[in-house]
Design an enzyme around this catalytic site. Sequence first.
Site, PDB file in Angstrom:
ATOM      1  N   ASN A   1       0.829  -1.201   0.000  1.00  0.00           N
ATOM      2  CA  ASN A   1       0.000   0.000   0.000  1.00  0.00           C
ATOM      3  C   ASN A   1       0.867   1.256   0.000  1.00  0.00           C
ATOM      4  O   ASN A   1       0.871   2.051   0.936  1.00  0.00           O
ATOM      5  CB  ASN A   1      -0.946  -0.023   1.214  1.00  0.00           C
ATOM      6  CG  ASN A   1      -2.043   1.010   1.105  1.00  0.00           C
ATOM      7  OD1 ASN A   1      -2.076   1.979   1.854  1.00  0.00           O
ATOM      8  ND2 ASN A   1      -2.956   0.803   0.169  1.00  0.00           N
TER       9      ASN A   1
ATOM     10  N   GLY B   1      -2.458   1.317   4.877  1.00  0.00           N
ATOM     11  CA  GLY B   1      -1.156   1.967   4.834  1.00  0.00           C
ATOM     12  C   GLY B   1      -1.224   3.399   4.353  1.00  0.00           C
ATOM     13  O   GLY B   1      -2.295   4.030   4.345  1.00  0.00           O
TER      14      GLY B   1
ATOM     15  N   ARG C   1      -1.212   4.855   1.420  1.00  0.00           N
ATOM     16  CA  ARG C   1      -2.194   5.202   0.383  1.00  0.00           C
ATOM     17  C   ARG C   1      -3.603   5.218   0.963  1.00  0.00           C
ATOM     18  O   ARG C   1      -4.393   6.119   0.660  1.00  0.00           O
ATOM     19  CB  ARG C   1      -2.117   4.233  -0.801  1.00  0.00           C
ATOM     20  CG  ARG C   1      -2.956   4.718  -1.996  1.00  0.00           C
ATOM     21  CD  ARG C   1      -2.894   3.787  -3.192  1.00  0.00           C
ATOM     22  NE  ARG C   1      -3.492   4.396  -4.380  1.00  0.00           N
ATOM     23  CZ  ARG C   1      -4.784   4.399  -4.672  1.00  0.00           C
ATOM     24  NH1 ARG C   1      -5.654   3.800  -3.844  1.00  0.00           N
ATOM     25  NH2 ARG C   1      -5.238   4.977  -5.764  1.00  0.00           N
ATOM     26  N   CYS C   2      -3.925   4.245   1.803  1.00  0.00           N
ATOM     27  CA  CYS C   2      -5.248   4.206   2.433  1.00  0.00           C
ATOM     28  C   CYS C   2      -5.517   5.463   3.254  1.00  0.00           C
ATOM     29  O   CYS C   2      -6.662   5.919   3.344  1.00  0.00           O
ATOM     30  CB  CYS C   2      -5.364   2.989   3.348  1.00  0.00           C
ATOM     31  SG  CYS C   2      -5.444   1.412   2.506  1.00  0.00           S
ATOM     32  N   MET C   3      -4.475   6.008   3.881  1.00  0.00           N
ATOM     33  CA  MET C   3      -4.646   7.120   4.813  1.00  0.00           C
ATOM     34  C   MET C   3      -4.658   8.482   4.130  1.00  0.00           C
ATOM     35  O   MET C   3      -4.657   9.506   4.813  1.00  0.00           O
ATOM     36  CB  MET C   3      -3.536   7.111   5.861  1.00  0.00           C
ATOM     37  CG  MET C   3      -3.560   5.916   6.795  1.00  0.00           C
ATOM     38  SD  MET C   3      -2.409   6.106   8.183  1.00  0.00           S
ATOM     39  CE  MET C   3      -0.840   6.190   7.326  1.00  0.00           C
TER      40      MET C   3
END
Length: 410
Positions: A352, A395, A397-399
């Site tokens: 990620n 991770g 990118r998710c955040m």
Amino acid sequence: MASPINVKSEIGKLKTVILKRPGKEIENITPETMPRLLFDDIPYLPVAQKEHDEFAEVLRDTGTEVLYLDDLVAEALVDKNVRQEFLQRIINESGYENSEISGSLNDYLNSFDVPTMLEHIMQGVRKDEVEIKSLDLKEVSTDQSYPFLMDPMPNLYFTRDPAASIGEGLSINHMTFKARQRESLFMEYIIAHNSRFKDKGVNVWRNRNHETRIEGGDELVLNNHVLAIGVSQRTSAEAIQDIANNLFNASSGYDTVIAIKIPHNHAMMHLDTVFTMINYDQFTVHPAILTEDGQVDSWILHPSENGVSIEHHRDLKEVLKKALDLDDLDLIPTGNGDPIVAPREQWNDGSNTLAIAPGEVVTYNRNYVSNEVLRKHGIKVHEVLSSELSRGRGGPRCMSMPIYREDLTK
């Protein structure tokens, strides 16, 4: 009029991003409510906040403007009528439409200033906070031991999923699980009422008022006319076809959508947990989504006279090379493809990666094998602390929700 949203690639220099700093909603998870709230563990909030602050600082140090979701929503709710409409909708979507308890919640939340009201909504409203009639108690929950009137929203720090920037617009998403469906309401109000976005020509390619599901972690903007979208636990084939049709009909500039099927499980909930673009011709990939000879089911969607044409393919590398007009691709395996390291580091979001410029990424420091492999492939890696943030199964990118990237020059 130039749109305040401009994301025409995964790798263009990141200029503006929306984050959500973890708050008390994290501490309102209990062992009993973890499944309901989609968590496997309970992060330790002070450390999670420290790690998130470091993440934000790395982005600022590399030239990115950091906006916070809470602030953007508060600025969108300055008008009293807009605020009341929002409040009634969030109460309704919390399960109290046409309910006597709706008025009790409305009175309670209206007693605060806007930032405090939002803080209470996001962290969850406990039964013992609100004065309610005995009649109302029967409506609250069939489980009288459950402590909340309104559920906490601990997944909010994964700002990628409720909405996703595409070109000069975005999708505002109908999310899969009830625990997260209210989250995209915040972005709906930001786009409609925050002065940074209101009346600025922002295109909403697909709104949240659907039954079919899609989430931002499955939406990858490969360049200015090609998207990749995961057919996953969180995104359905029907939603992909719908957003493709909308993009094709709206003069969005997008003429190709690559739908990639991934395993439908919690470990690989979104495409970006197993596959991300980090350079013009380089991608991270978790080996478990591919067969031994690099095959995975994928479908290419194009506009046609009858709406959308769909072609089935199996060779992901060849599909990407053709769509992106590349002679070759460098698919970099999570954990160097080791049968023990790869699944361990993928579980902790080694795949990620957040690209902040071509060939430059932000990753979790705990995935040291994957990070070293990235460096050996010429990628510049910024590592951030991750012992607590990673417990949420997301991770860098998710955040992050990028809303502005520089256009690519080649």
